[in-house]
Write a protein that holds these residues in place. Structure first.
Motif, PDB file in Angstrom:
ATOM      1  N   GLN A 398      42.667  21.159  -5.742  1.00 45.98           N
ATOM      2  CA  GLN A 398      42.835  21.682  -4.582  1.00 45.98           C
ATOM      3  C   GLN A 398      44.126  20.993  -4.524  1.00 45.98           C
ATOM      4  O   GLN A 398      45.612  22.142  -4.323  1.00 45.98           O
ATOM      5  N   GLU A 426      38.661  25.061  -2.691  1.00 44.07           N
ATOM      6  CA  GLU A 426      39.646  26.525  -2.758  1.00 44.07           C
ATOM      7  C   GLU A 426      41.190  26.082  -2.545  1.00 44.07           C
ATOM      8  O   GLU A 426      41.537  25.572  -2.580  1.00 44.07           O
ATOM      9  N   THR A 428      43.869  28.066  -5.211  1.00 47.31           N
ATOM     10  CA  THR A 428      44.307  29.177  -5.777  1.00 47.31           C
ATOM     11  C   THR A 428      45.124  29.090  -7.051  1.00 47.31           C
ATOM     12  O   THR A 428      44.928  29.439  -8.108  1.00 47.31           O
ATOM     13  N   ARG A 443      34.705  30.543  -8.054  1.00 46.12           N
ATOM     14  CA  ARG A 443      35.428  29.949  -6.857  1.00 46.12           C
ATOM     15  C   ARG A 443      34.143  29.774  -6.038  1.00 46.12           C
ATOM     16  O   ARG A 443      33.935  28.976  -4.928  1.00 46.12           O
ATOM     17  N   THR A 444      32.312  30.132  -6.620  1.00 45.34           N
ATOM     18  CA  THR A 444      32.065  29.637  -6.111  1.00 45.34           C
ATOM     19  C   THR A 444      30.424  29.246  -6.486  1.00 45.34           C
ATOM     20  O   THR A 444      30.465  30.275  -7.586  1.00 45.34           O
TER      21      THR A 444
END
Length: 690
Positions: A398, A426, A428, A443-444
């Motif tokens: 991040q 998170e 991006t 992402r998960t």
């Protein structure tokens, strides 16, 4: 029209007519014109509107006959009752494809279906293909041909890429485009098929196989229409090494009903649809985001990773143990295992000044340098004790994206061993960097495990072709067969059936060795036990006579008007295991075969495997392995072993019901099927013909 002509008119139209286009920017019918001008479409656009001579600064036409040149495709946005009259002028204008946004057709019920059928019949007379009705449109993001009213195309810029999406839900098409774009995934084509009254998902897949911009095909499905066309298209995609990834609703009973109510289509048996997708090489995901997140993994490694043991072994490398534990937990739920490095590999890494332990999570901790992380990653990708490598990145993803992904991007990759990345925070920017490098990033933990499990799921080879099999000439060709008739059909296929004889209802002698079972034989009594028409364990003539008398009395009371064929006398058989073997001509995907646990076990906890029929011996063995209860006849804890080879051959032979063309076999079942030490015997069965 040829496939090439269809694809050109569909995806690369040189001129488009927007029938019912509006100049009112608040209306959906203004969107296609605005979108195409916004995103740079260079083809000709002809807005058709009887009350406006100019739309968005361009000339509008009252009639298609007034157009200055031919069109390739028309996008129709008028009231449903005006659509049919528009087809002839659209055809005269040169269109080969007409996409219908208008609703009020088959999705509304029987009356709407009548109108829809008339519409398609007329289009075929005119030589045009129809997408829809009730289609939100289609798009080519490379050319800016946005023939859609979907608000997703309001975006200031669109990412052109290698994914193409075919969706049976218009709204979900836009949602997926937006979700994927937020992750940096670009699309080539997207199509909302609407009611699929003519052009189906299979037709679009077939066109995308030949599209040079499309590297992976994504499907959002609610049902299967025209399975034969779709199967052929999927096999072409497999032959051209274009991965197909699908998300289908309908795993639950309520999901099934929602799929039906949305489009008016039959959702069908979801497990049969799953078998269809598996048979034709489609990777079906459970999580929506996995639909596009799996694409880099599939594009780079599908068909290259080779065979692997079960469960698939994943080496997990991280500097953040807690985050890695969440994904390892999900790997286990999805049928995989995080594998610990063996001592030899630990010694090998120690010689390279990297200390690791024999644990399921290889945790370098935050003290490790990027160079050490990169070295360990490269060494893992060269090993033979794991099938994939998963890197779990913590908070640095991040706040320090370049530092976090640097060893992943710069590492020397393996052509055969998949590399995947799960980012705990998170992050991006890091996801975008990995996406740009062609590395599958998630992402998960749920979507990460979902993707790996789908990737490692064994997909069947192309369906086998077998010679047509003849139906026994003296057996009925319609309706429900008696159990004895069904057993004769099974014997003709090569199955072993219990020794049996049919005798008159009033006869008390037979030629079958004791102990025996006696059953009423009647087409009017399919459920013999409920009628009191079965007696088991009969040891001698005296018991037999008493049993026959009781059965006659029970059946007389249960079904006094039933036509009785006689009594079926069957030799009692022992078993090590009781199974069910079933066949069904599924309404959506055609013939399927199912092998499952028999008796009350099946009611308590479903335990089965399903495939399209017919199956190969390899597929039959895979089905046996999938049915958990078969472990009881494979030497489990010293229990006797059953004849697995005979069981596999029985499954193959039974599946050849699909090769009989003289009769319409709707369903068939052997229940129970007894597995013994040296053979497999069909004890009770039925066949229902159309």
């Amino acid at each position: 029209m040829t496939d090439k002509e269809f694809a050109q008119a569909l995806f690369s139209p040189r001129a488009i007519a927007l029938v019912g286009a509006s100049g009112n920017l608040k209306k959906n019918t203004a969107r296609p014109m605005r979108f195409m001008r916004k995103h740079g479409f260079t083809g000709k656009i002809y807005p058709i509107n009887r009350s406006q001579s100019e739309i968005m600064g361009e000339q509008a036409y009252a009639d298609l006959a007034d157009l200055p040149g031919p069109i390739d495709q028309a996008f129709v946005m008028v009231a449903s009752d005006l659509v049919l009259p528009m087809l002839e002028p659209i055809a005269k204008a040169g269109a080969k494809v007409v996409t219908i946004y208008s609703d009020g057709f088959g999705e509304t019920g029987p009356e709407g279906m009548v109108v829809q059928n008339a519409l398609i019949a007329r289009a075929r007379e005119l030589g045009m293909r129809v997408i829809g009705p009730n289609s939100i449109g289609l798009a080519d993001l490379h050319s800016g041909m946005i023939l859609s009213v979907n608000a997703a195309f309001e975006a200031e810029s669109l990412i052109a890429g290698e994914l193409s999406l075919v969706s049976q839900s218009g709204s979900m098409m836009g949602s997926l485009l937006a979700r994927a774009a937020a992750r940096g995934f670009g699309f080539a084509k997207s199509v909302s098929v609407g009611n699929e009254s003519d052009v189906t998902v299979g037709d679009i897949i077939n066109a995308l196989v030949d599209d040079p911009d499309t590297k992976t095909i994504l499907l959002f499905l609610e049902t299967i229409r025209n399975a034969a066309v779709m199967a052929a298209a999927l096999e072409r995609a497999r032959a051209h090494n274009k991965p197909v990834i699908a998300y289908k609703i309908g795993r639950s009973e309520q999901g099934d009903s929602l799929a039906q109510s949305h489009t008016g289509a039959l959702a069908g048996n979801d497990v049969a649809v799953d078998a269809f997708l598996q048979a034709h090489g489609v990777m079906r995901v459970r999580n929506l985001e996995t639909l596009f997140e799996l694409a880099p993994l599939a594009q780079k490694y599908l068909g290259k990773a080779g065979s692997h043991p079960k469960p698939a072994r994943v080496a997990v490398i991280t500097t953040t143990g807690g985050a890695a534990a969440t994904v390892v937990d999900n790997l286990g739920l999805m049928g995989m295992v995080a594998v610990a490095p063996p001592p030899a590999f630990i010694d090998h890494m120690a010689s390279r000044d990297i200390k690791i332990r024999e644990t399921a999570i290889i945790d370098l901790t935050l003290a490790a340098t990027s160079a050490q992380y990169k070295d360990l990653l490269e060494q893992l990708l060269q090993t033979d004790w794991c099938d994939a490598v998963l890197s779990v990145v913590g908070s640095s993803a991040q706040f320090h994206p370049e530092l976090a992904v640097k060893p992943l991007v710069e590492s020397v990759k393996s052509d055969n061993k998949p590399l995947a990345v799960f980012l705990a925070p998170e992050a991006t920017a890091s996801l975008g960097l990995l996406q740009k490098a062609g590395i599958a990033a998630f992402r998960t933990p749920e979507s990460c495990a979902d993707a790996l499990s789908v990737f490692f799921r064994n997909r069947d080879p192309a369906p086998p072709e077998i010679a047509t099999i003849s139906w026994p000439s003296d057996l009925p060709k319609h309706g429900l067969l008696t159990e004895y008739e069904a057993s004769r059909a099974f014997t003709a296929l090569g199955l072993t059936t219990a020794k049996s004889q049919v005798i008159p209802v009033d006869q008390t002698s037979h030629q079958v060795p004791y102990p025996v079972v006696v059953k009423i034989s009647s087409r009017d009594i399919p459920h013999k036990t409920e009628a009191g028409g079965v007696r088991v364990g009969i040891k001698d003539d005296q018991e037999f006579g008493q049993a026959v008398s009781e059965i006659r009395e029970n059946v007389r009371k249960y079904a006094p008007n039933a036509q009785l064929d006689g009594l079926l006398v069957q030799q009692m058989e022992g078993r090590l295991l009781e199974l069910i073997l079933g066949y069904r001509n599924d309404a959506l995907v055609g013939p399927t075969i199912i092998l499952g646990a028999g008796g009350i076990t099946a009611e308590i906890s479903p335990d089965f495997a399903i495939r399209l029929a017919p199956v190969t011996i390899e597929q039959a063995r895979a089905m046996i392995d999938e049915v958990r209860i078969t472990a009881l006849i494979k030497g489990f804890r010293g229990l006797p072993t059953g004849d697995i080879n005979a069981l596999a051959q029985t499954v193959v032979a039974f599946s050849k019901l699909a090769a009989i063309s003289e009769v319409d076999i709707q369903e068939a079942e052997i229940n129970p099927l007894f597995v013994q030490k040296d053979k497999v015997i069909a004890v009770d069965g039925l066949i229902r013909l159309g």
